[in-house]
Design an enzyme around this catalytic site. Structure first.
Site, PDB file in Angstrom:
ATOM      1  N   PHE A 114      37.098  43.989  42.868  1.00  0.00           N
ATOM      2  CA  PHE A 114      36.928  45.441  42.799  1.00  0.00           C
ATOM      3  C   PHE A 114      37.079  46.004  41.389  1.00  0.00           C
ATOM      4  O   PHE A 114      37.356  47.179  41.208  1.00  0.00           O
ATOM      5  CB  PHE A 114      37.899  46.139  43.755  1.00  0.00           C
ATOM      6  CG  PHE A 114      37.922  45.523  45.120  1.00  0.00           C
ATOM      7  CD1 PHE A 114      36.836  45.652  45.968  1.00  0.00           C
ATOM      8  CD2 PHE A 114      39.007  44.794  45.551  1.00  0.00           C
ATOM      9  CE1 PHE A 114      36.839  45.067  47.228  1.00  0.00           C
ATOM     10  CE2 PHE A 114      39.021  44.203  46.805  1.00  0.00           C
ATOM     11  CZ  PHE A 114      37.935  44.345  47.644  1.00  0.00           C
ATOM     12  N   THR A 167      31.323  39.307  48.424  1.00  0.00           N
ATOM     13  CA  THR A 167      30.206  40.227  48.644  1.00  0.00           C
ATOM     14  C   THR A 167      29.005  39.572  49.307  1.00  0.00           C
ATOM     15  O   THR A 167      28.128  40.260  49.810  1.00  0.00           O
ATOM     16  CB  THR A 167      29.759  40.822  47.305  1.00  0.00           C
ATOM     17  OG1 THR A 167      29.508  39.746  46.386  1.00  0.00           O
ATOM     18  CG2 THR A 167      30.838  41.713  46.708  1.00  0.00           C
ATOM     19  N   LEU A 170      18.620  42.636  50.423  1.00  0.00           N
ATOM     20  CA  LEU A 170      18.330  41.209  50.517  1.00  0.00           C
ATOM     21  C   LEU A 170      18.988  40.542  51.718  1.00  0.00           C
ATOM     22  O   LEU A 170      18.560  39.460  52.128  1.00  0.00           O
ATOM     23  CB  LEU A 170      18.752  40.502  49.224  1.00  0.00           C
ATOM     24  CG  LEU A 170      18.024  40.963  47.953  1.00  0.00           C
ATOM     25  CD1 LEU A 170      18.390  40.059  46.790  1.00  0.00           C
ATOM     26  CD2 LEU A 170      16.515  40.995  48.149  1.00  0.00           C
ATOM     27  N   ASN A 171      20.039  41.156  52.250  1.00  0.00           N
ATOM     28  CA  ASN A 171      20.642  40.651  53.480  1.00  0.00           C
ATOM     29  C   ASN A 171      21.201  41.838  54.244  1.00  0.00           C
ATOM     30  O   ASN A 171      22.112  42.519  53.762  1.00  0.00           O
ATOM     31  CB  ASN A 171      21.755  39.638  53.183  1.00  0.00           C
ATOM     32  CG  ASN A 171      22.344  39.027  54.450  1.00  0.00           C
ATOM     33  OD1 ASN A 171      22.869  39.721  55.314  1.00  0.00           O
ATOM     34  ND2 ASN A 171      22.264  37.709  54.552  1.00  0.00           N
ATOM     35  N   GLU A 217      29.141  49.378  44.856  1.00  0.00           N
ATOM     36  CA  GLU A 217      29.961  50.529  44.470  1.00  0.00           C
ATOM     37  C   GLU A 217      29.463  51.871  44.985  1.00  0.00           C
ATOM     38  O   GLU A 217      30.258  52.806  45.119  1.00  0.00           O
ATOM     39  CB  GLU A 217      30.087  50.554  42.943  1.00  0.00           C
ATOM     40  CG  GLU A 217      30.960  49.409  42.460  1.00  0.00           C
ATOM     41  CD  GLU A 217      30.881  49.159  40.964  1.00  0.00           C
ATOM     42  OE1 GLU A 217      31.812  49.529  40.258  1.00  0.00           O
ATOM     43  OE2 GLU A 217      29.880  48.574  40.516  1.00  0.00           O
TER      44      GLU A 217
END
Length: 736
Positions: free
Chosen positions: A238, A466, A628-629, A703
């Site tokens: 983070f 992530t 993308l996913n 973010e």
């Protein structure tokens, strides 16, 4: 069917849930010793005396390092300072100065963790304390001008602010405050340092293996190729793990002194100060608008805390510069120096805090003008970036407003404050815009096709949880015409092809095109090999007639002419075929302004008697280019929203101003949301094509999810209670 965009399960998921994923503190290293830091108990001054004799005599103790006996470093350990995101001013036992409470001032190495911790409690330090600056409200009276705000100026002016104010039919001029916050990832910072001759290997929990390597090498005065950083898994970062902090170099120093590998893991209280956090801000917002609701003047003055060691800046006004169309605007940034550990990146640094002030101010102006908050934003929608005067590479904000409002049921909202309730529960609905820059840096990757027809793709990036392993596997699989289970993606090693820091929401946007490029180069080699081989059924065909699918090459014009990858390699020596690729931004960064956008809608329930705030549901609609996913993307956006709830209602580091010490430096008293605090979260990603950000059209999403959430909740609290809380977090005492 292509894999990219599908909700593929995490390829590292089984390893994580079964405990076989190896995090930085878990590597099995022979002869491993343990180090524990000793932290300062004053906020400013000097160490006047050190007595480590008792600690040195304790069972199992191998070494005690203080400023009296620590190895001397080039430039007193400051050789790599001032080169963020990896280079910082570190505290490496090079002198007797204390700049903040909880600063590392000594280090004990012992055979076991328990022995090291016990001995650390017996290192006696005397101090000559000096007057410390610990009160933000006092420090802000002597502000300091920062040199810049990220890559731009600290202050900006456009148009004529006074004329814009004079032309307004309505205005608000108010101040918003955000507290100091600290990261609390599940995995604290951890480093294992191993010397083999002049070569150093670091198993470090980091968001930037290459930057970590370079910073440590420069600080120690050795060549970068003599340092290797390994980090296959990160238990949350983070932002706090985007820089190299003191403990990393101290671990290397301790390992060299001990003559054996050393593990150094920060305990939870040591996460408060030495590894950064989000600074205090006080933001003065002026918004002025004509009768039609169009902004005529905007002023955003930011005052943020920083340390005496570095002028770290929370760039909270950057979001105001680009978010809405306003012909007359002024933004400023100033710093208030405190005796604290230097602040750092914390999820959406600048945008998280800045969007709170801007989006609450827009809500206040909407009430002042009796205009729906969405309508006010639409009237000031920026057709192009007003600060840079560039077109957007893409901007789906209007669609986010529409879809988000529809899914949330915004039309059912009675706009009058305190107008909606259920018995003793006041109900409020609020909304805010969300945005974050679409960043991209240069990256490299390599790809290898193995004799069995599977592939290994590598890049020196990181997976913070992530989904980088998974997404890059999908990109590589599609580029190579393979099923995802036939591709292995490797990362987290500074010896791999260089990739940027996993910060600024840029890993996907930067690394995926490099992976695609490496796989394209590998595909070209494989096709060339087949076409030049007279034994291949593809021999003599045109390259543009060759397609790839499920591990086979075939001709589009004659699909019965096909051959598996493994057969091609077998006939050509049975060796792996290798290629590399790189990708970087071109002139498009100069031609377009690149951002992701979104709209957040929150419902709150406030106990009319007790002031307790609950958030039963949040809707977020986002335009983030090509996802993308779908599954990992949803998780990222949800995680940002959850953090936004914490920012709005819970998170604050409380300091004892007498000693400059955090008094809630643990997860028992530093409050973050748990399952019971989170209601329904509805997330939708609106279709968005961005032909300019990168070849895949993918923007980062790590973010943007936090931005706008605190403001949406604060606006909902006002709608529910009629009380405008401008000082985060919104605790019940502020509503009673």
């Amino acid at each position: 069917m292509t894999s990219t965009g599908q909700p593929l399960n995490r390829v590292d998921g089984v390893r994580k849930v079964t405990g076989t994923a190896t995090f930085s503190a878990e590597h099995k290293i022979p002869r491993l010793a343990h180090a524990v830091l000793v932290m300062s108990t004053i906020a400013n001054g000097r160490i006047s005396a050190v007595d480590s004799a008792q600690a040195e005599r304790m069972p199992g103790v191998i070494a005690v390092l203080t400023h009296k006996n620590a190895p001397r470093l080039p430039s007193a350990g400051k050789a790599a300072a001032g080169q963020p995101p990896a280079g910082r001013v570190l505290n490496l036992l090079q002198d007797d100065r204390v700049h903040y409470s909880n600063q590392p001032v000594a280090l004990v190495v012992a055979e076991t963790l328990e022995q090291a911790a016990d001995a650390a409690r017996h290192v006696r330090l005397n101090y000559q304390a000096e007057q410390a600056s610990t009160d933000f409200d006092k420090a802000k009276l002597q502000p300091v001008d920062p040199k810049k705000a990220k890559d731009g100026p600290a202050d900006t002016n456009r148009g004529n602010l006074d004329a814009g104010i004079a032309a307004a039919a309505a205005q608000i001029d108010v101040a918003y405050r955000t507290p100091m916050e600290h990261h609390n990832p599940m995995e604290p910072h951890a480093t294992i340092a191993v010397w083999e001759g002049e070569h150093l290997t670091l198993y470090d929990s980091t968001q930037y293996v290459t930057g970590d390597r370079n910073t440590v090498a420069k600080t120690l005065g050795i060549a970068p190729d003599k340092v290797r950083v390994i980090c296959p898994y990160v238990g949350g970062g983070f932002g706090c793990k985007g820089s190299t902090w003191s403990h990393v170099v101290l671990a290397a120093m301790a390992a060299r002194r001990a003559g054996r590998p050393v593990k150094l893991v920060l305990d939870r209280p040591q996460m408060f100060g030495p590894v950064g956090g989000r600074p205090n801000t006080e933001q003065r917002m002026l918004l002025a608008a004509g009768k039609d609701g169009a902004l005529t003047a905007v002023r955003h003055n930011v005052l943020a805390s920083t340390s005496f060691q570095e002028d770290w800046l929370e760039t909270a006004a950057l979001v105001t510069r680009m978010m809405y169309e306003a012909p007359n605007q002024q933004t400023t940034h100033r710093l208030a120096r405190l005796n604290i550990g230097t602040p750092t990146f914390m999820r959406a640094p600048g945008e998280a805090t800045g969007s709170f002030a801007l989006e609450c101010a827009m809500d206040e102006l909407a009430y002042e003008m009796k205009v729906d908050p969405i309508e006010l934003r639409l009237r000031n929608y920026a057709q192009r970036d007003p600060e840079k005067d560039k077109p957007w590479s893409s901007n789906a904000l209007r669609e986010c407003y529409r879809v988000g409002a529809e899914r949330f049921g915004w039309a059912r909202r009675d706009p009058r404050p305190m107008s909606m309730r259920d018995g003793s529960t006041l109900i409020g609905m609020g909304m805010a815009s969300a945005t974050y820059p679409a960043n991209r840096s240069a990256a490299k990757a390599s790809a290898s096709l193995l004799p069995d027809g599977s592939a290994v793709v590598r890049s020196g990036t990181q997976d913070l949880g992530t989904g980088t392993y998974t997404v890059m596997t999908q990109v590589a699989a599609d580029a190579l015409g393979l099923a995802p289970d036939k591709v292995r993606f490797e990362l987290g090693d500074s010896s791999l092809p260089q990739a940027p820091v996993s910060g600024g929401s840029q890993s996907v946007a930067s690394v995926s095109p490099a992976v695609q490029a490496a796989c394209a180069a590998l595909r070209e080699k494989l096709v060339s090999l087949a076409l030049a081989d007279q034994r291949s059924p593809l021999a003599g065909a045109r390259p543009d007639d060759v397609a790839m699918e499920e591990g086979w090459l075939f001709l589009r014009s004659s699909t019965d002419r096909r051959e598996p990858y493994a057969a091609i390699l077998a006939r050509n020596g049975g060796r792996a075929l290798e290629a590399s690729g790189e990708a970087k931004a071109g002139s498009e960064k100069e031609e377009y302004s690149m951002h992701s956008f979104g709209a957040v809608f929150a419902e709150v329930h406030v106990d009319a008697d007790l002031g307790e705030v609950r958030v039963p549901r949040i809707t977020g609609a986002y335009g983030v280019g090509q996802l993308l996913n779908a599954k990992t993307g949803h998780s990222q956006l949800m995680g940002g929203i959850v953090w936004g709830v914490g920012m709005a209602l819970m998170e604050a580091t409380e300091y004892d101003l007498r000693y400059g010490r955090a008094v809630n430096a643990n997860l028992a008293e530093y409050h973050v949301p748990v399952n019971a605090d989170i209601g329904a979260i509805d997330i939708v990603v609106v279709p968005e094509k961005d032909a300019h950000i990168n070849p895949l059209g993918a923007k980062g999403i790590g973010e943007i999810g936090i931005t706008g959430v605190a403001a949406a909740i604060a606006n909902a609290v006002y709608h529910a209670t009629g009380k405008r809380v401008r000082d985060l977090p919104i605790t019940l005492d502020k509503l009673l």
